[in-house]
Design a protein around this motif. Structure first.
Motif, PDB file in Angstrom:
ATOM      1  N   ARG A  35       0.822  -1.203   0.000  1.00 61.20           N
ATOM      2  CA  ARG A  35       0.000   0.000   0.000  1.00 61.20           C
ATOM      3  C   ARG A  35       0.859   1.257   0.000  1.00 61.20           C
ATOM      4  NH1 ARG A  35      -3.102  -1.694   3.459  1.00 61.20           N
ATOM      5  NH2 ARG A  35      -2.069  -0.951   5.341  1.00 61.20           N
ATOM      6  N   SER A  36       1.932   1.272   0.796  1.00 63.18           N
ATOM      7  CA  SER A  36       2.819   2.430   0.867  1.00 63.18           C
ATOM      8  C   SER A  36       3.540   2.677  -0.457  1.00 63.18           C
ATOM      9  CB  SER A  36       3.844   2.222   1.997  1.00 63.18           C
ATOM     10  OG  SER A  36       4.775   3.279   2.031  1.00 63.18           O
ATOM     11  N   ILE A  37       4.043   1.613  -1.064  1.00 65.20           N
ATOM     12  CA  ILE A  37       4.721   1.753  -2.361  1.00 65.20           C
ATOM     13  C   ILE A  37       3.730   2.264  -3.403  1.00 65.20           C
ATOM     14  CG2 ILE A  37       5.797   0.458  -4.256  1.00 65.20           C
ATOM     15  CD1 ILE A  37       6.952  -1.421  -2.045  1.00 65.20           C
ATOM     16  N   GLY A  38       2.521   1.706  -3.397  1.00 67.13           N
ATOM     17  CA  GLY A  38       1.531   2.094  -4.383  1.00 67.13           C
ATOM     18  C   GLY A  38       0.969   3.483  -4.194  1.00 67.13           C
ATOM     19  N   ALA A  39       1.133   4.045  -3.003  1.00 61.70           N
ATOM     20  CA  ALA A  39       0.635   5.399  -2.737  1.00 61.70           C
ATOM     21  C   ALA A  39       1.685   6.464  -3.034  1.00 61.70           C
ATOM     22  CB  ALA A  39       0.189   5.507  -1.281  1.00 61.70           C
ATOM     23  N   ASP A  40       2.902   6.059  -3.271  1.00 54.63           N
ATOM     24  CA  ASP A  40       4.004   7.000  -3.490  1.00 54.63           C
ATOM     25  C   ASP A  40       4.092   7.333  -4.976  1.00 54.63           C
ATOM     26  OD1 ASP A  40       6.506   8.272  -3.795  1.00 54.63           O
ATOM     27  OD2 ASP A  40       7.316   7.219  -2.054  1.00 54.63           O
ATOM     28  N   PRO A  41       3.959   8.604  -5.370  1.00 56.37           N
ATOM     29  CA  PRO A  41       3.994   8.949  -6.799  1.00 56.37           C
ATOM     30  C   PRO A  41       5.324   8.657  -7.481  1.00 56.37           C
ATOM     31  CG  PRO A  41       3.992  10.927  -5.422  1.00 56.37           C
ATOM     32  CD  PRO A  41       3.711   9.779  -4.512  1.00 56.37           C
ATOM     33  N   ARG A  42       6.357   8.389  -6.715  1.00 55.06           N
ATOM     34  CA  ARG A  42       7.639   8.036  -7.333  1.00 55.06           C
ATOM     35  C   ARG A  42       7.646   6.601  -7.859  1.00 55.06           C
ATOM     36  NH1 ARG A  42      11.386  11.410  -7.876  1.00 55.06           N
ATOM     37  NH2 ARG A  42      11.514  13.275  -6.565  1.00 55.06           N
ATOM     38  N   PHE A  43       6.707   5.792  -7.393  1.00 50.67           N
ATOM     39  CA  PHE A  43       6.703   4.379  -7.761  1.00 50.67           C
ATOM     40  C   PHE A  43       5.444   4.010  -8.528  1.00 50.67           C
ATOM     41  CE2 PHE A  43       8.932   4.226  -3.463  1.00 50.67           C
ATOM     42  CZ  PHE A  43      10.204   4.307  -4.021  1.00 50.67           C
ATOM     43  N   GLU A  44       5.553   2.926  -9.280  1.00 41.41           N
ATOM     44  CA  GLU A  44       4.382   2.280  -9.844  1.00 41.41           C
ATOM     45  C   GLU A  44       4.543   0.779  -9.594  1.00 41.41           C
ATOM     46  OE1 GLU A  44       4.432   3.509 -13.926  1.00 41.41           O
ATOM     47  OE2 GLU A  44       6.094   2.180 -14.485  1.00 41.41           O
ATOM     48  N   ILE A  45       3.424   0.107  -9.416  1.00 44.44           N
ATOM     49  CA  ILE A  45       3.421  -1.332  -9.160  1.00 44.44           C
ATOM     50  C   ILE A  45       2.994  -2.050 -10.424  1.00 44.44           C
ATOM     51  CG2 ILE A  45       2.319  -3.207  -7.886  1.00 44.44           C
ATOM     52  CD1 ILE A  45       2.118  -1.364  -5.490  1.00 44.44           C
ATOM     53  N   ALA A  46       3.804  -2.999 -10.851  1.00 45.54           N
ATOM     54  CA  ALA A  46       3.487  -3.844 -11.989  1.00 45.54           C
ATOM     55  C   ALA A  46       3.365  -5.289 -11.510  1.00 45.54           C
ATOM     56  CB  ALA A  46       4.550  -3.708 -13.072  1.00 45.54           C
ATOM     57  N   ASN A  47       2.858  -6.148 -12.370  1.00 41.89           N
ATOM     58  CA  ASN A  47       2.476  -7.512 -12.021  1.00 41.89           C
ATOM     59  C   ASN A  47       3.607  -8.501 -12.321  1.00 41.89           C
ATOM     60  OD1 ASN A  47       1.064 -10.110 -12.097  1.00 41.89           O
ATOM     61  ND2 ASN A  47      -0.830  -8.923 -12.190  1.00 41.89           N
ATOM     62  N   HIS A  48       3.920  -9.328 -11.329  1.00 41.65           N
ATOM     63  CA  HIS A  48       4.949 -10.360 -11.501  1.00 41.65           C
ATOM     64  C   HIS A  48       4.339 -11.745 -11.288  1.00 41.65           C
ATOM     65  CE1 HIS A  48       8.951 -11.776 -12.030  1.00 41.65           C
ATOM     66  NE2 HIS A  48       9.304 -11.893 -10.763  1.00 41.65           N
ATOM     67  N   SER A  49       3.028 -11.852 -11.539  1.00 40.99           N
ATOM     68  CA  SER A  49       2.208 -13.047 -11.339  1.00 40.99           C
ATOM     69  C   SER A  49       1.777 -13.135  -9.879  1.00 40.99           C
ATOM     70  CB  SER A  49       2.911 -14.342 -11.767  1.00 40.99           C
ATOM     71  OG  SER A  49       3.791 -14.804 -10.769  1.00 40.99           O
ATOM     72  N   TYR A  50       0.844 -14.006  -9.582  1.00 43.92           N
ATOM     73  CA  TYR A  50       0.482 -14.254  -8.195  1.00 43.92           C
ATOM     74  C   TYR A  50       1.418 -15.295  -7.590  1.00 43.92           C
ATOM     75  CZ  TYR A  50      -1.719 -15.822  -3.971  1.00 43.92           C
ATOM     76  OH  TYR A  50      -1.915 -16.148  -2.647  1.00 43.92           O
ATOM     77  N   SER A  51       1.593 -16.399  -8.286  1.00 43.24           N
ATOM     78  CA  SER A  51       2.246 -17.579  -7.710  1.00 43.24           C
ATOM     79  C   SER A  51       3.753 -17.636  -7.918  1.00 43.24           C
ATOM     80  CB  SER A  51       1.647 -18.841  -8.324  1.00 43.24           C
ATOM     81  OG  SER A  51       1.912 -18.870  -9.724  1.00 43.24           O
ATOM     82  N   HIS A  52       4.274 -16.856  -8.865  1.00 45.16           N
ATOM     83  CA  HIS A  52       5.658 -16.958  -9.320  1.00 45.16           C
ATOM     84  C   HIS A  52       5.984 -18.344  -9.843  1.00 45.16           C
ATOM     85  CE1 HIS A  52       9.994 -16.271  -9.690  1.00 45.16           C
ATOM     86  NE2 HIS A  52       9.676 -14.994  -9.667  1.00 45.16           N
ATOM     87  N   HIS A  53       4.998 -18.965 -10.485  1.00 45.98           N
ATOM     88  CA  HIS A  53       5.239 -20.203 -11.212  1.00 45.98           C
ATOM     89  C   HIS A  53       5.519 -19.863 -12.671  1.00 45.98           C
ATOM     90  CE1 HIS A  53       2.940 -22.913  -8.106  1.00 45.98           C
ATOM     91  NE2 HIS A  53       4.035 -22.351  -7.619  1.00 45.98           N
ATOM     92  N   ALA A  54       6.199 -20.763 -13.350  1.00 44.11           N
ATOM     93  CA  ALA A  54       6.646 -20.498 -14.715  1.00 44.11           C
ATOM     94  C   ALA A  54       5.496 -20.552 -15.708  1.00 44.11           C
ATOM     95  CB  ALA A  54       7.722 -21.504 -15.117  1.00 44.11           C
ATOM     96  N   PHE A  55       5.645 -19.785 -16.789  1.00 47.04           N
ATOM     97  CA  PHE A  55       4.666 -19.774 -17.867  1.00 47.04           C
ATOM     98  C   PHE A  55       5.141 -20.618 -19.053  1.00 47.04           C
ATOM     99  CE2 PHE A  55       3.053 -16.668 -15.165  1.00 47.04           C
ATOM    100  CZ  PHE A  55       1.847 -16.160 -15.618  1.00 47.04           C
ATOM    101  N   THR A  56       6.313 -21.228 -18.927  1.00 47.17           N
ATOM    102  CA  THR A  56       6.839 -22.152 -19.927  1.00 47.17           C
ATOM    103  C   THR A  56       7.425 -23.358 -19.200  1.00 47.17           C
ATOM    104  OG1 THR A  56       9.115 -21.289 -19.947  1.00 47.17           O
ATOM    105  CG2 THR A  56       7.517 -20.204 -21.410  1.00 47.17           C
ATOM    106  N   GLY A  57       7.778 -24.387 -19.953  1.00 47.12           N
ATOM    107  CA  GLY A  57       8.509 -25.504 -19.383  1.00 47.12           C
ATOM    108  C   GLY A  57       9.990 -25.160 -19.281  1.00 47.12           C
ATOM    109  N   ASP A  58      10.726 -25.918 -18.504  1.00 53.62           N
ATOM    110  CA  ASP A  58      12.180 -25.770 -18.411  1.00 53.62           C
ATOM    111  C   ASP A  58      12.582 -24.348 -18.058  1.00 53.62           C
ATOM    112  OD1 ASP A  58      14.832 -26.550 -18.468  1.00 53.62           O
ATOM    113  OD2 ASP A  58      15.058 -26.182 -20.619  1.00 53.62           O
TER     114      ASP A  58
END
Length: 283
Positions: free
Chosen positions: A130-153
């Motif tokens: 919440r603090s990072i997202g409220a700071d105009p110096r930062f933006e939050i982007a998505n790194h997935s929910y689970s951090h599981h791979a989207f490809t094999g290997d």
């Protein structure tokens, strides 16, 4: 023991082992630089809407890897806030997947930056999200929910089925909202940096722009802050996009490296921007 965890850490941090091309090197026809990947405003486009990129051939998710040198000496520092879906017990046992000192240093040095956050990280550290997202110096982007791979290997990461991909991304956005985070942008970074056309196709319903990088900091499990700083300083060019980490346990020297990187790049005339500004300058 850290050594056995190194391959997984490198995967979690989106960094291939030295000398390896790795799955992150894969770039489909929608990669930055192709005609179909020209940045455009999201529809409906308002004055403050973050820029996104047009879908690639066949509707593939577009990929952005660096800005244009025409924008002058700009550089985007990005920080992956990594935490996988099954690491709750480790956090409960005292392992720190956050790095508040790093965020504090970025604020003190007045550095704009983009944090690629997993949904599981936002659930574990809602106040920080919440603090990072409220700071105009930062933006939050998505790194997935689970951090599981989207490809094999992909460096040993568990793999999501194709029909789970877009849902995993949406679940992360839901976690940001539940934490009360604002300044959330429609950008996504693949866990491990691993993607192919199948992954880009599976991600398409999430309507995000995938963001890679052209400068690897090497901060994953690094113990020498100066070496990390030097690797970044040697790699940055106008329009560069740097991948670093906001995870104390996996990247313990990143904050110290930033204290050297920022003043030295500023002395060279560089200006620090968020990914959204770098993408806007690539139009």
């Amino acid at each position: 023991m850290l050594a056995p965890l190194l391959p997984l850490c490198l995967a979690a941090c989106g960094t291939a082992p030295p000398g390896a091309a790795g799955p992150a090197a894969a770039a489909g026809p929608s990669a930055a630089g192709s005609p179909s990947a020209a940045p455009r405003s999201a529809a409906p486009a308002g004055p403050s809407a973050p820029p996104v990129m047009a879908p690639g051939p066949g509707g593939l998710t577009p990929v952005f890897a660096r800005g244009s040198a025409k924008g002058g000496k700009t550089v985007a520092l990005t920080f992956d806030a990594d935490m996988t879906a099954d690491q709750g017990a480790r956090a409960a046992g005292g392992e720190h997947f956050d790095n508040p000192a790093l965020i504090g240093t970025l604020r003190r040095l007045k550095v704009d930056a983009t944090v690629f956050m997993t949904g599981r990280w936002a659930e574990e550290y809602p106040d920080q999200a919440r603090s990072i997202g409220a700071d105009p110096r930062f933006e939050i982007a998505n790194h997935s929910y689970s951090h599981h791979a989207f490809t094999g290997d992909c460096y040993g990461l568990p793999r999501l089925d194709a029909d789970q991909a877009a849902g995993d991304v949406r679940r992360a956005f839901d976690a940001f909202k539940a934490a009360g985070a604002r300044n959330v942008v429609p950008y996504f970074r693949f866990p491990g940096g691993c993607y192919d056309d199948e992954a880009l196709r599976a991600l398409a319903p999430a309507k995000v722009t995938a963001v890679q990088w052209d400068v690897v900091s090497g901060d994953a499990f690094a113990t020498d802050a100066d070496a990390v700083a030097q690797q970044v300083l040697d790699g940055v060019k106008p329009g560069s996009l740097v991948v670093m980490h906001c995870t104390r346990s996996a990247a313990p020297v990143t904050e110290r490296a930033i204290r050297r990187i920022v003043p030295e790049l500023r002395a060279r005339g560089y200006r620090f921007v968020k990914v959204s500004e770098l993408m806007a300058g690539a139009r």
